[in-house]
Scaffold this active site. Structure first.
Site, mmCIF file in Angstrom:
data_model
loop_
_atom_site.group_PDB
_atom_site.id
_atom_site.type_symbol
_atom_site.label_atom_id
_atom_site.label_comp_id
_atom_site.label_asym_id
_atom_site.label_seq_id
_atom_site.Cartn_x
_atom_site.Cartn_y
_atom_site.Cartn_z
ATOM 1 N N GLY A 1 0.820 -1.192 0.000
ATOM 2 C CA GLY A 1 0.000 0.000 0.000
ATOM 3 C C GLY A 1 0.854 1.242 0.000
ATOM 4 O O GLY A 1 1.780 1.360 0.798
ATOM 5 N N GLY B 1 -0.896 4.296 -1.752
ATOM 6 C CA GLY B 1 -1.850 5.336 -2.118
ATOM 7 C C GLY B 1 -3.265 4.876 -1.841
ATOM 8 O O GLY B 1 -3.522 3.710 -1.590
ATOM 9 N N THR C 1 -4.783 1.752 -1.113
ATOM 10 C CA THR C 1 -5.326 0.419 -1.012
ATOM 11 C C THR C 1 -4.339 -0.344 -0.152
ATOM 12 O O THR C 1 -3.179 -0.423 -0.494
ATOM 13 C CB THR C 1 -5.456 -0.194 -2.405
ATOM 14 O OG1 THR C 1 -6.261 0.680 -3.180
ATOM 15 C CG2 THR C 1 -6.082 -1.554 -2.372
ATOM 16 N N ASN D 1 -0.964 9.462 -10.105
ATOM 17 C CA ASN D 1 -2.409 9.266 -10.037
ATOM 18 C C ASN D 1 -3.148 9.891 -11.204
ATOM 19 O O ASN D 1 -4.264 9.475 -11.527
ATOM 20 C CB ASN D 1 -2.932 9.793 -8.696
ATOM 21 C CG ASN D 1 -2.616 8.831 -7.574
ATOM 22 O OD1 ASN D 1 -3.246 7.792 -7.444
ATOM 23 N ND2 ASN D 1 -1.601 9.156 -6.778
ATOM 24 N N THR E 1 -3.988 5.003 -17.462
ATOM 25 C CA THR E 1 -3.681 5.291 -18.856
ATOM 26 C C THR E 1 -2.192 5.192 -19.147
ATOM 27 O O THR E 1 -1.787 5.299 -20.299
ATOM 28 C CB THR E 1 -4.167 6.705 -19.232
ATOM 29 O OG1 THR E 1 -3.570 7.673 -18.344
ATOM 30 C CG2 THR E 1 -5.674 6.789 -19.142
#
Length: 384
Positions: free
Chosen positions: A167, A169, A177, A379, A384
């Site tokens: 974890g 973020g 998470t 983030n 993408t």
């Protein structure tokens, strides 16, 4: 000398097609029946892995965990729930145990279904018995945006306690998470195991915040198979705290884009709960985080973060004391020389911000990290 793992646990890791090359699947399970304790996210969008694991947690009979990383399997409807149940059932069949003896965790992108064709093919290739547990490899397999695996072990009497976590973020646990699992061969009664586990989680993982976002997948569990016999419960709780805190600090310092660990120590509060609220307000403030990142000794941002807790009417500015490390910033106006020392202090890899509210005996310490351009970039481009 390296500490060998607790007796009676086996593990396997594989690439199941969620990551490009690295392992994205891990199982750690006891050879023999075990007692367990677990806590989970309180998110209203909890994923199916959390839902089915939470349902069986009160039995306290889980032997181990299975985790898939890089895919949260959240908001995927009935198919997602069926897929999580199938993965747990298939692993249980391989090991030869009841599916309800496994906790399942999943972490990563939300809203995408598992690639079940490749997962089923990977499961078909597994056979029991797995090798002796390798906690470093398991810790690496459960990573998503982590930059390093997180694992630590200690001895407790004749037993060993091992912990792994991932974890960096979407982390402000409310039990991001965040997944963390502990394994021990100590023999601990179920009621005591659950109580001490919850106490330690409240003081460690529930004192952690990277970005104020509570994950849909947070899972923390402890598995104890008893093969090393009984241990002193107070010593075990302290050992669990040591391992958990080590993992918390590792997560905070590895926060997405982070360059510094921030530790906020709050004392003199009405009670511990108030101290925790104040600490979280400080460590979560983007203005505090960016000031720490830039080594700007702007203690006024700490005062702002305390002051915005407008329901805490017993907090009086003239009683509040603020330090960067051991350098006093408030209430006496710091000299230019003191501010220069504070700026140098804030360039370090670990920054301690101390706050005393001058009200009572309550105290709490929280952990987080600075806010950098790296967090925004990671983030902004996550899917993408």
């Amino acid at each position: 000398m390296a500490i060998t793992g607790p007796k009676g646990f086996r593990s396997v890791t594989r690439n199941m097609g969620l990551k490009d090359i690295e392992d994205d699947f891990a199982v750690v399970v006891s050879d023999v029946p075990a007692r367990s304790a677990a806590v989970f996210t309180r998110s209203r969008f909890a994923g199916p892995s959390v839902v089915i694991s939470r349902e069986v947690a009160p039995r306290q009979q889980s032997r181990g965990m299975v985790v898939l990383s890089r895919n949260a399997n959240v908001a995927t409807g009935k198919a997602g729930a069926d897929n999580a149940a199938e993965v747990r059932r298939r692993v249980a069949e391989i090991v030869g145990i009841d599916p309800e003896e496994l906790v399942i965790g999943s972490t990563g992108v939300i809203g995408r279904p598992y690639p079940m064709e490749s997962i089923r093919a990977g499961l078909d290739a597994l056979s029991w018995p797995f090798p002796e547990a390798d906690y470093a490899t398991a810790a690496a397999a459960i990573m998503t945006t982590d930059t390093r695996p997180k694992h630590f072990s200690v001895r407790v009497g004749d037993a060993v306690l091992a912990g792994i976590a991932k974890g960096v973020g979407m982390i402000e646990p409310n039990m991001a998470t965040l997944l963390t699992f502990f394994f021990t061969d100590a023999d601990i009664p179920a009621a005591e195991l659950d109580a001490l586990f919850r106490r330690v989680m409240d003081r460690t993982f529930n004192a952690l915040s990277i970005d104020t976002d509570t994950s849909t997948s947070d899972t923390a569990a402890l598995f104890a198979n008893g093969l090393a016999g009984p241990v002193d419960l107070a010593e075990f709780e302290e050992a669990l705290y040591t391992v958990a805190l080590r993992l918390v600090r590792d997560i905070a310092s590895d926060g997405e884009g982070a360059s510094k660990l921030i530790e906020v120590q709050v004392t003199g509060a009405r009670d511990d709960a108030q101290a925790k609220r104040v600490g979280k307000s400080v460590v979560n403030s983007p203005l505090v985080k960016t000031a720490v990142h830039g080594a700007d000794p702007n203690w006024g941002r700490v005062a702002m973060a305390i002051g915005k807790l407008d329901d805490e009417t017993d907090i009086q500015p003239h009683r509040v004391r603020i330090w960067f490390g051991d350098l006093p910033m408030h209430p006496e106006e710091p000299s230019d020389a003191l501010l220069e020392r504070a700026a140098r202090y804030l360039t370090g890899d670990e920054v301690v911000i101390r706050v005393d509210l001058g009200i009572g005996e309550g105290a709490f310490t929280v952990y987080g990290c600075d806010l950098t351009e790296g967090y925004v970039k990671l983030n902004a481009d996550y899917t993408t």
